[in-house]
Design a protein around this motif. Sequence first.
Motif, PDB file in Angstrom:
ATOM      1  N   LYS A   1       0.848  -1.186   0.000  1.00 21.35           N
ATOM      2  CA  LYS A   1       0.000   0.000   0.000  1.00 21.35           C
ATOM      3  C   LYS A   1       0.887   1.240   0.000  1.00 21.35           C
ATOM      4  O   LYS A   1       2.032   1.206   0.458  1.00 21.35           O
ATOM      5  CB  LYS A   1      -0.877   0.044   1.260  1.00 21.35           C
ATOM      6  CG  LYS A   1      -1.751  -1.160   1.473  1.00 21.35           C
ATOM      7  CD  LYS A   1      -2.995  -1.066   0.669  1.00 21.35           C
ATOM      8  CE  LYS A   1      -3.900  -2.266   0.991  1.00 21.35           C
ATOM      9  NZ  LYS A   1      -5.144  -2.175   0.326  1.00 21.35           N
TER      10      LYS A   1
ATOM     11  N   LEU B   1      -3.013   5.776   4.931  1.00 22.59           N
ATOM     12  CA  LEU B   1      -3.070   5.141   3.626  1.00 22.59           C
ATOM     13  C   LEU B   1      -3.880   5.991   2.662  1.00 22.59           C
ATOM     14  O   LEU B   1      -4.606   6.897   3.079  1.00 22.59           O
ATOM     15  CB  LEU B   1      -3.664   3.733   3.749  1.00 22.59           C
ATOM     16  CG  LEU B   1      -2.925   2.780   4.698  1.00 22.59           C
ATOM     17  CD1 LEU B   1      -3.654   1.445   4.773  1.00 22.59           C
ATOM     18  CD2 LEU B   1      -1.477   2.588   4.260  1.00 22.59           C
TER      19      LEU B   1
ATOM     20  N   ASN C   1      -6.536   5.461   1.178  1.00 25.18           N
ATOM     21  CA  ASN C   1      -7.987   5.407   1.392  1.00 25.18           C
ATOM     22  C   ASN C   1      -8.425   6.148   2.656  1.00 25.18           C
ATOM     23  O   ASN C   1      -9.585   6.123   3.035  1.00 25.18           O
ATOM     24  CB  ASN C   1      -8.475   3.959   1.443  1.00 25.18           C
ATOM     25  CG  ASN C   1      -7.929   3.184   2.628  1.00 25.18           C
ATOM     26  OD1 ASN C   1      -7.229   3.729   3.484  1.00 25.18           O
ATOM     27  ND2 ASN C   1      -8.250   1.908   2.688  1.00 25.18           N
TER      28      ASN C   1
END
Length: 86
Positions: free
Chosen positions: A2, A29, A31
């Motif tokens: 990631k 991250l 997201n």
Amino acid sequence: MKIGKVIGNVWATRKVNNLNGYKFLIVELENGEKIVACDNIGAGEGDKVLVTLGSGARKGTYEEDVPIDSLVIGIIDEIEEGGGDE
């Protein structure tokens, strides 16, 4: 793997003995999820990083008995995404 950005540090003076010497970072991250990742390559606040998650994270420490599931494995210099040149 990631992609994330280091947004802070976690300090834990009391921890499992085999975590002594490891640095812990707060990584956001892409997201928006925030995780704590172990770091042994020297990433710092503001760095974009590659993070590996799951049991494979231990392999980056060279110690099979380290109780981690996220590890910074790279500091990103540049990201280049392919364009739609047609």
